[in-house]
Write a protein that holds these residues in place. Sequence first.
Motif, PDB file in Angstrom:
ATOM      1  N   SER A 221      21.036  -5.463 -27.932  1.00 34.66           N
ATOM      2  CA  SER A 221      20.232  -4.293 -27.585  1.00 34.66           C
ATOM      3  C   SER A 221      19.166  -4.055 -28.642  1.00 34.66           C
ATOM      4  CB  SER A 221      21.130  -3.054 -27.479  1.00 34.66           C
ATOM      5  OG  SER A 221      22.136  -3.240 -26.507  1.00 34.66           O
ATOM      6  N   VAL A 222      18.031  -3.484 -28.227  1.00 37.33           N
ATOM      7  CA  VAL A 222      16.982  -3.117 -29.176  1.00 37.33           C
ATOM      8  C   VAL A 222      17.544  -2.067 -30.128  1.00 37.33           C
ATOM      9  CG1 VAL A 222      14.714  -2.043 -29.430  1.00 37.33           C
ATOM     10  CG2 VAL A 222      15.125  -3.640 -27.546  1.00 37.33           C
ATOM     11  N   GLY A 223      17.306  -2.271 -31.437  1.00 42.74           N
ATOM     12  CA  GLY A 223      17.835  -1.357 -32.448  1.00 42.74           C
ATOM     13  C   GLY A 223      19.120  -1.843 -33.077  1.00 42.74           C
ATOM     14  N   GLU A 224      19.732  -2.845 -32.478  1.00 38.50           N
ATOM     15  CA  GLU A 224      20.991  -3.387 -33.011  1.00 38.50           C
ATOM     16  C   GLU A 224      20.689  -4.336 -34.178  1.00 38.50           C
ATOM     17  OE1 GLU A 224      24.786  -6.048 -31.345  1.00 38.50           O
ATOM     18  OE2 GLU A 224      23.226  -5.328 -29.978  1.00 38.50           O
ATOM     19  N   PHE A 225      21.601  -4.391 -35.168  1.00 40.04           N
ATOM     20  CA  PHE A 225      21.455  -5.315 -36.286  1.00 40.04           C
ATOM     21  C   PHE A 225      22.259  -6.575 -36.003  1.00 40.04           C
ATOM     22  CE2 PHE A 225      20.065  -1.441 -38.282  1.00 40.04           C
ATOM     23  CZ  PHE A 225      19.095  -1.855 -39.185  1.00 40.04           C
ATOM     24  N   THR A 232      19.881 -14.795 -42.158  1.00 41.26           N
ATOM     25  CA  THR A 232      18.953 -13.667 -42.121  1.00 41.26           C
ATOM     26  C   THR A 232      19.513 -12.552 -41.224  1.00 41.26           C
ATOM     27  OG1 THR A 232      17.073 -15.165 -42.383  1.00 41.26           O
ATOM     28  CG2 THR A 232      16.604 -12.946 -41.556  1.00 41.26           C
ATOM     29  N   ARG A 233      19.475 -11.344 -41.744  1.00 43.79           N
ATOM     30  CA  ARG A 233      19.957 -10.202 -40.971  1.00 43.79           C
ATOM     31  C   ARG A 233      18.788  -9.261 -40.711  1.00 43.79           C
ATOM     32  NH1 ARG A 233      24.426  -7.576 -39.358  1.00 43.79           N
ATOM     33  NH2 ARG A 233      24.527  -5.303 -39.483  1.00 43.79           N
ATOM     34  N   GLY A 234      18.695  -8.785 -39.508  1.00 45.71           N
ATOM     35  CA  GLY A 234      17.584  -7.903 -39.186  1.00 45.71           C
ATOM     36  C   GLY A 234      17.881  -7.034 -37.981  1.00 45.71           C
ATOM     37  N   GLU A 235      16.951  -6.125 -37.739  1.00 48.38           N
ATOM     38  CA  GLU A 235      17.085  -5.204 -36.614  1.00 48.38           C
ATOM     39  C   GLU A 235      16.310  -5.747 -35.412  1.00 48.38           C
ATOM     40  OE1 GLU A 235      15.970  -0.547 -35.460  1.00 48.38           O
ATOM     41  OE2 GLU A 235      15.566  -1.350 -37.464  1.00 48.38           O
ATOM     42  N   VAL A 236      16.926  -5.687 -34.254  1.00 51.10           N
ATOM     43  CA  VAL A 236      16.272  -6.177 -33.043  1.00 51.10           C
ATOM     44  C   VAL A 236      15.102  -5.263 -32.692  1.00 51.10           C
ATOM     45  CG1 VAL A 236      16.537  -6.678 -30.591  1.00 51.10           C
ATOM     46  CG2 VAL A 236      18.421  -7.176 -32.181  1.00 51.10           C
ATOM     47  N   GLU A 237      13.901  -5.841 -32.720  1.00 49.53           N
ATOM     48  CA  GLU A 237      12.690  -5.091 -32.418  1.00 49.53           C
ATOM     49  C   GLU A 237      12.355  -5.173 -30.928  1.00 49.53           C
ATOM     50  OE1 GLU A 237       9.253  -2.771 -33.226  1.00 49.53           O
ATOM     51  OE2 GLU A 237      11.026  -3.231 -34.443  1.00 49.53           O
ATOM     52  N   SER A 238      12.528  -6.367 -30.341  1.00 53.65           N
ATOM     53  CA  SER A 238      12.250  -6.562 -28.915  1.00 53.65           C
ATOM     54  C   SER A 238      12.962  -7.817 -28.439  1.00 53.65           C
ATOM     55  CB  SER A 238      10.743  -6.670 -28.660  1.00 53.65           C
ATOM     56  OG  SER A 238      10.217  -7.819 -29.306  1.00 53.65           O
ATOM     57  N   VAL A 239      13.091  -7.921 -27.115  1.00 57.57           N
ATOM     58  CA  VAL A 239      13.729  -9.110 -26.535  1.00 57.57           C
ATOM     59  C   VAL A 239      12.843  -9.641 -25.415  1.00 57.57           C
ATOM     60  CG1 VAL A 239      16.075  -8.375 -27.105  1.00 57.57           C
ATOM     61  CG2 VAL A 239      15.088  -7.705 -24.913  1.00 57.57           C
ATOM     62  N   ASN A 240      12.855 -10.952 -25.247  1.00 59.55           N
ATOM     63  CA  ASN A 240      12.175 -11.606 -24.133  1.00 59.55           C
ATOM     64  C   ASN A 240      13.265 -12.111 -23.202  1.00 59.55           C
ATOM     65  OD1 ASN A 240      10.880 -13.578 -22.411  1.00 59.55           O
ATOM     66  ND2 ASN A 240       9.150 -13.548 -23.842  1.00 59.55           N
ATOM     67  N   VAL A 241      13.452 -11.407 -22.118  1.00 57.57           N
ATOM     68  CA  VAL A 241      14.595 -11.679 -21.243  1.00 57.57           C
ATOM     69  C   VAL A 241      14.526 -13.079 -20.645  1.00 57.57           C
ATOM     70  CG1 VAL A 241      15.869 -10.909 -19.202  1.00 57.57           C
ATOM     71  CG2 VAL A 241      14.782  -9.231 -20.702  1.00 57.57           C
ATOM     72  N   LEU A 242      13.375 -13.455 -20.078  1.00 57.41           N
ATOM     73  CA  LEU A 242      13.276 -14.739 -19.385  1.00 57.41           C
ATOM     74  C   LEU A 242      13.330 -15.923 -20.351  1.00 57.41           C
ATOM     75  CD1 LEU A 242      10.587 -13.901 -16.679  1.00 57.41           C
ATOM     76  CD2 LEU A 242      13.068 -13.936 -16.443  1.00 57.41           C
ATOM     77  N   VAL A 250      12.873  -8.175 -40.198  1.00 58.17           N
ATOM     78  CA  VAL A 250      13.658  -8.563 -41.378  1.00 58.17           C
ATOM     79  C   VAL A 250      12.879  -8.223 -42.645  1.00 58.17           C
ATOM     80  CG1 VAL A 250      14.812 -10.423 -40.125  1.00 58.17           C
ATOM     81  CG2 VAL A 250      12.715 -10.911 -41.380  1.00 58.17           C
ATOM     82  N   GLU A 251      13.624  -8.018 -43.707  1.00 53.36           N
ATOM     83  CA  GLU A 251      13.016  -7.690 -44.995  1.00 53.36           C
ATOM     84  C   GLU A 251      12.720  -8.963 -45.758  1.00 53.36           C
ATOM     85  OE1 GLU A 251      15.394  -4.999 -47.200  1.00 53.36           O
ATOM     86  OE2 GLU A 251      15.240  -3.370 -45.728  1.00 53.36           O
ATOM     87  N   LYS A 252      11.504  -9.088 -46.258  1.00 50.79           N
ATOM     88  CA  LYS A 252      11.059 -10.201 -47.096  1.00 50.79           C
ATOM     89  C   LYS A 252      10.556  -9.620 -48.405  1.00 50.79           C
ATOM     90  CE  LYS A 252      11.497 -13.594 -44.025  1.00 50.79           C
ATOM     91  NZ  LYS A 252      12.313 -14.809 -44.221  1.00 50.79           N
TER      92      LYS A 252
END
Length: 298
Positions: A221-225, A232-242, A250-252
């Motif tokens: 889900s968007v917002g999930e870590f 690399t660990r990060g927060e889901v910003e968006s998804v491309n379903v197809l 992610v933090e750099k």
Amino acid sequence: MIKVVGVRFREAGKVYYFNPEGFELKLYDHVIVETIRGVEYGTVVIAEKEISEEDIVSPLKPIIRKATEEDEEQLKANHEKEKEAKKVCLEKIAKHNLDMKLVDAEYTFDNNKLLFYFTADGRIDFRDLVKDLAAVFRTRIELRQIGVRDETKVLGGLGICGRELCCKTFLPEFAPVSIKMAKEQSLSLNPTKISGTCGRLMCCLKNEAETYEYLNSHLPSVGEFVTAHDGTRGEVESVNVLRQKVKLLVEKGDDKELVEYPVSELKFKPKRHKVSVTAEEIKELASLEDKEGSSKLQ
């Protein structure tokens, strides 16, 4: 097992099973059959086959005969009479000042009954109208109120895709369509974008609903870590379903950047992708949602 043939009475209408009664029938043969409405003219759309008796509604009506040239002429004459009947009915509706919209007029093949289809916002007291129509046509009169989707099915037209409407060309029955289906497919909830000619949600939203539901169930889900295969660990910003890809924020060092990963390279606990609709969206789009799943036309 019992032998049946499938007959359709209206273009893109529902298919009904009949007993072939020994007739050798091919696809698209025209036949005369007995129905609950009386004797009707139909087209064979399912060739003779055997099915379980549990799959039919008893009693199974028989095929009376193959349509003859006289039957074809009778059908043409009925269509001409229907045009005149529609004109007369419109005049009678105006005379009685009824708040209803006449959509179509239809004679049964044997002229035993004349049906008028109409739409209206509420209940209509048309008893006086029926008396007037019966006095003019000297046959049984039936007025049937239909919904806006059925109205569009009768009248036809072009969709926003540029093709003839699905309900007019091949869709025999209406399936319930919901706002969640549009949101599941990440479509804009702008009413002008997702509503059909009838003013309800487009029937084609149902076509890919199961596919999107399946694909979304494999995405976070968007917002999930989540954690990528490289750690690399990060927060889901968006998804491309197809494409089944996910963009992570992610933090750099002191900065943050978006990195895209295939979902197969991410570690997260799979769960059903939940789609929620806000109260504001429901209020705005409530008039488009149609739970009626079956056509009222034969």
